[in-house]
Enzyme design. Structure first.
Site, mmCIF file in Angstrom:
data_model
loop_
_atom_site.group_PDB
_atom_site.id
_atom_site.type_symbol
_atom_site.label_atom_id
_atom_site.label_comp_id
_atom_site.label_asym_id
_atom_site.label_seq_id
_atom_site.Cartn_x
_atom_site.Cartn_y
_atom_site.Cartn_z
ATOM 1 N N ARG A 77 0.817 -1.218 0.000
ATOM 2 C CA ARG A 77 0.000 0.000 0.000
ATOM 3 C C ARG A 77 0.846 1.262 0.000
ATOM 4 O O ARG A 77 0.362 2.322 -0.371
ATOM 5 C CB ARG A 77 -0.984 -0.022 1.183
ATOM 6 N N TYR A 131 -16.105 20.819 -12.268
ATOM 7 C CA TYR A 131 -16.414 19.460 -12.728
ATOM 8 C C TYR A 131 -17.536 18.888 -11.849
ATOM 9 O O TYR A 131 -17.458 18.952 -10.615
ATOM 10 C CB TYR A 131 -15.131 18.634 -12.593
ATOM 11 N N ASP A 203 -7.895 22.311 -9.911
ATOM 12 C CA ASP A 203 -8.007 21.169 -10.835
ATOM 13 C C ASP A 203 -7.370 21.637 -12.140
ATOM 14 O O ASP A 203 -7.941 22.433 -12.873
ATOM 15 C CB ASP A 203 -9.483 20.794 -11.026
ATOM 16 N N LYS A 228 -6.573 11.596 -18.126
ATOM 17 C CA LYS A 228 -6.682 12.375 -19.366
ATOM 18 C C LYS A 228 -5.325 12.436 -20.082
ATOM 19 O O LYS A 228 -4.932 11.472 -20.700
ATOM 20 C CB LYS A 228 -7.251 13.759 -19.052
HETATM 21 C C1 LIG Z 1 -12.279 13.686 -15.885
HETATM 22 C C2 LIG Z 1 -12.047 14.809 -14.950
HETATM 23 C C3 LIG Z 1 -11.842 14.576 -13.606
HETATM 24 C C4 LIG Z 1 -11.958 13.209 -12.980
HETATM 25 O O1 LIG Z 1 -11.041 12.291 -13.426
HETATM 26 P P1 LIG Z 1 -11.368 10.711 -13.353
HETATM 27 O O2 LIG Z 1 -10.037 10.101 -13.532
HETATM 28 O O3 LIG Z 1 -12.333 10.444 -14.452
HETATM 29 O O4 LIG Z 1 -11.949 10.445 -12.008
HETATM 30 C C5 LIG Z 1 -11.565 15.650 -12.799
HETATM 31 N N1 LIG Z 1 -11.518 16.901 -13.278
HETATM 32 C C6 LIG Z 1 -11.731 17.166 -14.573
HETATM 33 C C7 LIG Z 1 -11.653 18.565 -15.048
HETATM 34 C C8 LIG Z 1 -12.011 16.132 -15.459
HETATM 35 O O5 LIG Z 1 -12.263 16.406 -16.746
#
Ligand SMILES: *Cc1c(COP(=O)(O)O)cnc(C)c1O
Length: 413
Positions: A77, A131, A203, A228
Site C-alpha cells: 500500500r 467538474y 483542478d 486524461k
Molecule cells: C475527468 C475529470 C476529472 C476526474 O477524473 P477521473 O479520472 O475520471 O476520475 C476531474 N476533473 C476534470 C476537469 C475532469 O475532466
C-alpha cells in the site's frame, strides 16, 4: 506511494537535482522520475507489483517500521519504485513543489485533497463551472461531515475577497471550467486567499503543469485527472495531487488513512504516457485551435468556447497566464433544438461519443450546463457540444463535423 522530498534524491539519480533545476520541460518529461536505483537502468520504470514485502528478521522488520516509509519498500500500500517514479516525475514538472501522491482516479485525487485541508465547521468556495463530480462530493459527502460549500462565479477574480467569510478555509479553482471553459483569474484569487491565510486548490487537468505550472503560480495543492493527458491513451484511470512542503504531510497522512494506492500497472502506464505528453499536447492544441477557428466561420455555430478565442469568457486572462491550450473545447449551436444536435452527433464517423478525454481519439458529446449551475446562469443561443480533438488529421475531422452541421441544418437547426 507518495514521493518524498525533492532534496532526498541520491547520488544514484539519473539526473542530479542540481542539474534538474535548469533543464527545459521537454527534457524534464524524458528524464523525470527515472532514478537508477529504481529502474536498474531500464529506460521506462518497470512494473514492480507487490503486496507483501519480506524481511530477513524480526530486528529488520522492526527497524524498517521505525523509519520513514518514503521511497522504502514496506508494504504494497505504500507503493514500489513504479509508483514512486511517476509521483516523482509529476513533482519535477511543478517547480516549487515538495511531493506528489497518486490516486486511482481524478475524482479520488480531488476528494483526498479536499479532505486533507477541511474539517467540520469549515467552508469551501467552489466555482460554479467546476467538474460536476467535484460539486457532488462537496454538496454530498462534505456536507454530511459538517463542511459547507458556497459556489462563486468563475469570473469573479479579485472579487472573491468579498465572499471570504469567517469560516472559509479553502478556495477551489478549475480553469478553464468544465464544459463552459471560463478562464479564472487564478493570480487574483490566490492573492486574496493568501491575504486571509486560506488554502487554494486547483483542478489543472486541462492545462497540465506544462501549460500552467500551478505551484509556481501560488496554488497550494494542484490536482490532475491523469486519466486524461498523462495516461493519454484512454486505457487507465489515475489521479494525482502535487503540493508544497506546507501541505505535504497532511495530504500524505490523509491519503494513507483513506487507504489510497494505485496499481503498479496503472502507474507504469502513467509514466509511459508522460514521456510523450509534451508532443501530444502540442498536437492536440494546434489541431483543436484550427478546428475551433473553422467552426467560427460556420453559420450554424453561434459561439466557440475555446480559451484562446475571444468568444470565451476570460480569454484575455488565458493569454496572460497560460503557456498553451490543450485539445478540449466546446461550441454553441445557432438556434435549433436537441433533435438537431442528436442528428449532428449520431452521424459522426470519426468522433466517438463517450465520457472522459485526453486520449488519442476525438470525441464529441452533448453538454447541458443549465442543469448544473446554481450561482450563475447559462444562457445560450442553442444546444451545445463539447469536443475533444485527438491526433487524427484535421482535414478529416473538419469534414466529419461539416457533414454533422449539414445534418443539423437539415433537421431545421
Ligand atoms: C475527468 C475529470 C476529472 C476526474 O477524473 P477521473 O479520472 O475520471 O476520475 C476531474 N476533473 C476534470 C476537469 C475532469 O475532466
Amino acid at each position: 506511494m507518495g514521493c518524498g522530498p525533492r532534496h532526498a534524491q541520491t547520488d544514484g539519480d539519473h539526473v542530479s537535482s542540481e542539474h534538474a533545476k535548469n533543464i527545459e520541460t521537454a527534457t524534464r518529461l524524458v528524464t523525470a522520475g527515472r532514478r537508477k536505483e529504481w529502474t536498474q537502468g531500464i529506460v521506462n520504470p518497470p512494473v514492480w507489483r507487490a503486496s507483501t514485502i519480506l524481511y530477513d528478521s524480526v530486528a529488520d522488520m522492526r527497524a524498517n517500521a521505525a523509519r520513514d516509509t518514503h521511497h522504502r519498500l514496506f508494504y504494497g500500500r505504500r507503493g514500489t519504485p513504479t509508483q514512486w517514479a511517476l509521483a516523482d516525475a509529476l513533482t519535477e514538472l511543478e517547480p516549487g513543489a515538495e511531493a506528489t501522491f497518486l490516486y486511482p482516479s481524478g475524482v479520488a485525487a480531488i476528494s483526498a485533497a479536499l479532505l486533507s485541508v477541511l474539517s467540520p465547521g469549515d467552508e469551501l468556495l467552489l466555482p460554479d463551472s467546476v467538474y460536476d463530480p467535484t460539486r457532488g462530493f462537496a454538496t454530498g459527502m462534505l456536507k454530511r461531515f459538517g463542511i459547507e460549500t458556497r459556489f462563486y462565479d468563475p469570473l469573479i477574480g479579485a472579487g472573491i475577497a468579498d465572499m471570504i467569510g469567517e469560516n472559509t478555509r479553502a478556495i477551489f479553482m478549475e480553469s478553464p471550467g468544465s464544459l463552459t471553459f471560463e478562464v479564472q483569474d487564478i493570480p487574483a484569487i490566490v492573492a486574496a486567499a493568501k491575504a486571509r491565510g486560506i488554502v487554494t486548490l486547483l483542478d489543472n487537468t486541462w492545462a497540465t503543469p506544462l501549460y500552467f505550472p500551478a505551484i509556481e503560480k501560488g496554488i497550494d495543492l494542484t490536482i490532475l485527472a491523469c486519466t486524461k493527458y498523462v495516461v493519454g491513451h484512454s486505457d487507465a484511470m489515475l489521479g494525482s495531487v502535487t503540493t508544497t512542503a506546507q501541505y505535504w504531510h497532511q495530504l500524505r497522512s490523509t491519503s494513507f488513512a483513506l487507504g489510497q494506492v494505485v496499481s503498479a500497472d496503472d502507474a507504469y502506464l502513467g509514466s509511459r504516457g508522460l514521456r510523450t505528453m509534451g508532443v501530444r499536447l502540442a498536437h492536440h492544441g494546434k489541431s483543436a485551435l484550427e478546428i475551433a477557428q473553422w467552426l467560427k466561420t460556420r453559420p450554424e455555430v453561434a459561439r466557440v468556447l475555446h480559451p484562446a478565442l475571444d468568444d470565451c469568457p476570460g480569454s484575455d486572462i488565458f493569454h496572460r497566464d497560460f503557456k498553451g491550450a490543450s485539445g478540449l473545447f466546446a461550441f454553441v449551436l445557432n438556434g435549433g433544438d436537441d433533435a438537431g444536435r442528436v442528428a449532428l452527433l449520431d452521424g459522426l464517423e470519426l468522433f466517438g461519443m463517450g465520457y472522459s478525454w485526453g486520449g488519442f481519439e476525438s470525441l464529441a458529446t452533448p453538454m447541458d450546463p443549465d442543469r448544473i449551475r446554481t450561482a450563475t446562469t447559462w444562457q445560450a443561443e442553442g444546444p451545445a457540444i463539447r469536443l475533444q480533438i485527438g491526433l487524427e488529421d484535421t482535414g478529416d475531422l473538419i469534414a466529419d463535423l461539416a457533414a454533422g452541421l449539414d445534418r443539423f441544418a437539415a433537421a431545421g437547426g
